[in-house]
Enzyme design. Structure first.
Site, PDB file in Angstrom:
ATOM      1  N   GLY A 217       0.823  -1.211   0.000  1.00 13.37           N
ATOM      2  CA  GLY A 217       0.000   0.000   0.000  1.00 13.37           C
ATOM      3  C   GLY A 217       0.848   1.248   0.000  1.00 13.37           C
ATOM      4  O   GLY A 217       2.054   1.188  -0.258  1.00 13.37           O
ATOM      5  N   ASN A 218       0.222   2.378   0.234  1.00 13.35           N
ATOM      6  CA  ASN A 218       0.973   3.633   0.311  1.00 13.35           C
ATOM      7  C   ASN A 218       0.351   4.526   1.386  1.00 13.35           C
ATOM      8  O   ASN A 218      -0.650   4.175   1.982  1.00 13.35           O
ATOM      9  CB  ASN A 218       1.015   4.316  -1.061  1.00 13.35           C
ATOM     10  CG  ASN A 218      -0.365   4.669  -1.547  1.00 13.35           C
ATOM     11  OD1 ASN A 218      -1.018   5.545  -1.003  1.00 13.35           O
ATOM     12  ND2 ASN A 218      -0.835   3.964  -2.576  1.00 13.35           N
ATOM     13  N   ARG A 219       0.968   5.682   1.608  1.00 13.96           N
ATOM     14  CA  ARG A 219       0.619   6.490   2.778  1.00 13.96           C
ATOM     15  C   ARG A 219      -0.469   7.521   2.503  1.00 13.96           C
ATOM     16  O   ARG A 219      -0.706   8.389   3.326  1.00 13.96           O
ATOM     17  CB  ARG A 219       1.881   7.187   3.295  1.00 13.96           C
ATOM     18  CG  ARG A 219       2.922   6.215   3.800  1.00 13.96           C
ATOM     19  CD  ARG A 219       4.179   6.935   4.226  1.00 13.96           C
ATOM     20  NE  ARG A 219       3.890   7.958   5.236  1.00 13.96           N
ATOM     21  CZ  ARG A 219       4.663   9.003   5.482  1.00 13.96           C
ATOM     22  NH1 ARG A 219       5.754   9.183   4.771  1.00 13.96           N
ATOM     23  NH2 ARG A 219       4.341   9.860   6.411  1.00 13.96           N
ATOM     24  N   SER A 220      -1.127   7.465   1.370  1.00 17.55           N
ATOM     25  CA  SER A 220      -2.153   8.479   1.091  1.00 17.55           C
ATOM     26  C   SER A 220      -3.329   8.340   2.068  1.00 17.55           C
ATOM     27  O   SER A 220      -3.887   7.253   2.241  1.00 17.55           O
ATOM     28  CB  SER A 220      -2.656   8.324  -0.345  1.00 17.55           C
ATOM     29  OG  SER A 220      -3.697   9.238  -0.561  1.00 17.55           O
TER      30      SER A 220
END
Ligand code: CTP
Length: 416
Positions: A217-220
């Protein structure tokens, strides 16, 4: 959008009008947020509001005296002074009765007097039962207020006071506070210039499954996309918000579809843009996903882990652009986002310009990320680049302010 509290902004004079509805108890939280933002907030409850939440609560949270009628402290002429001095009036909960009295210019208590004397932006956050919101009388009164430049948020959908569910809940206090901040920064930020337009916004970050419990995933956080959806809805647009793994509640007025992976976002986006005027791709889409999803939880075992093979995800933004070129139909305005860090070879803006050309979209919102910038924070700074050479620098400020600037740029292309 909770935690949107930033202490270093200038203090402004706000009148917080509280209507007589059960949601008055949530407005104590809104008051706390506005005070934590550093503002001088004078609470003006209606007599009915005080039957739900008492005067000491408002006085203690605002650190100011609380008046309801025009006769208390009459020597200060509060019914004129409060409205004249205010830089923003927020009314929450705006009940059907209060909306009716305001629409008809009644002046039978201190709050309605203040609404008649105020010349600053006015924000109404309604809360009532669905039947009352949908009644022709309320709809006409809301339309009257909007035609006079009052920003009337759409109520949220969800559990109402009884066991029923529907449209009529008070928008989240954090969202009301975020729109209040926007109106203090830009009093002209929510004109009804998107009425009749359909806007699709993607937000958040996709998750690409490795096994049933793990993902890439990512930090958005989705905050910027949610802010765009909220401001576009406040400007009258019909907003479909495709939220990838965002933990925020739906912004007032937006239809939220929650999705997980890039592939799901791709499908939902192509479906949603069919009759849209504009699409804003604020989501952080994973460029790659694991080549295979293991059907069971991967065990640690005794061996060294096998490398994870990745395959490329489709570029949804590029697909939207090429579908529009191919079919001569699709959203008139396609907006991309570029979260860049810059490196030894190039700076953030140069990467942005190159990406705008590569993606072929109409607008690209370029912001610097990393080192605690942008992700998960209430503030953002960005440059909006247009394929036609347009360039607008938005300094660090609330995400709603950048959202309003994105809406401005979209509207000027829709008109242009
Ligand atoms: N985007 C998309 N589909 C992808 C990746 C990105 O639609 N598979 C969209 C994002 O929503 C965003 C824009 O493309 O609006 C730019 O995303 P970004 O990750 O910055 O672009 P990339 O093409 O992945 O470039 P980079 O090599 O810098 O990661």
């Amino acid at each position: 959008m909770s935690d949107d509290i930033v202490a270093d902004r200038p203090s402004r004079r706000i009148v917080l009008g509280v209507g007589g509805g059960i949601a008055a108890y949530k407005v104590a939280d809104l008051l706390r947020k506005l005070v934590e933002l550093g503002h001088d907030v004078t609470v003006v409850p209606t007599a009915a509001a005080l039957r739900f939440v008492g005067e000491p609560t408002w006085a203690a949270l605002s650190h100011r005296p609380v008046r309801t009628d025009v006769f208390t402290d009459a020597h200060e002429v509060p019914h004129v002074q409060l409205g004249r001095d205010a830089e923003l009036v927020v009314v929450a909960p705006a009940t059907a009765d209060l909306i009716a009295r305001a629409a008809h210019g009644m002046a039978d208590d201190l709050l309605t007097n203040t609404l008649l004397t105020a010349r600053c932006p006015v924000l109404f956050a309604p809360a009532m039962h669905t039947e009352m919101w949908e009644h022709a009388a309320t709809a006409a009164n809301v339309a009257t207020l909007r035609s006079r430049g009052v920003t009337v948020l759409e109520p949220a959908i969800g559990r109402l006071t009884g066991s029923d569910t529907g449209r009529g809940r008070l928008p989240e206090p954090a969202d009301i506070a975020a729109i209040a901040e926007l109106l203090l920064h830009r009093p002209d930020a929510t004109p009804p210039d998107l009425v009749g337009r359909r806007i699709v916004v993607t937000a958040g970050g996709t998750r690409e499954a490795l096994d049933p419990v793990r993902f890439l995933g990512n930090r958005s956080s989705g905050r910027q996309g949610f802010a765009i959806a909220m401001v576009a809805a406040a400007r009258g647009a019909h907003v479909t918000l495709l939220a990838a793994n965002v933990e925020l509640p739906p912004p007032p007025g937006a239809d939220v579809i929650r999705i997980g992976s890039a592939e799901q976002l791709r499908e939902a986006t192509h479906q949603a843009v069919k009759d849209a005027d504009a699409v804003v791709m604020a989501a952080a889409v994973a460029d790659f996903r694991p080549a295979a999803v293991v059907g069971h939880k991967i065990k640690k075992g005794d061996e060294d882990p096998a490398p994870v093979a990745l395959v490329r995800n489709p570029d949804i933004l590029a697909e939207l652009v090429s579908a529009r070129e191919r079919n001569h139909s699709g959203p008139a305005v396609i907006v991309g986002f570029a979260a860049e860090t810059g490196d030894d070879d190039s700076d953030v803006l140069s990467y942005g310009r190159a990406k705008l050309a590569r993606k072929g979209c109409d607008l690209l919102v370029v912001n610097a990320v990393g080192e605690d910038k942008a992700f998960g924070r209430p503030d953002n700074a960005a440059v909006i680049l247009g394929a036609d050479g347009f360039e607008s620098h938005i300094p660090l400020g609330p995400k709603t302010v950048l959202a309003a600037a994105v809406c401005d740029a979209v509207i000027s292309l829709l008109h242009g």
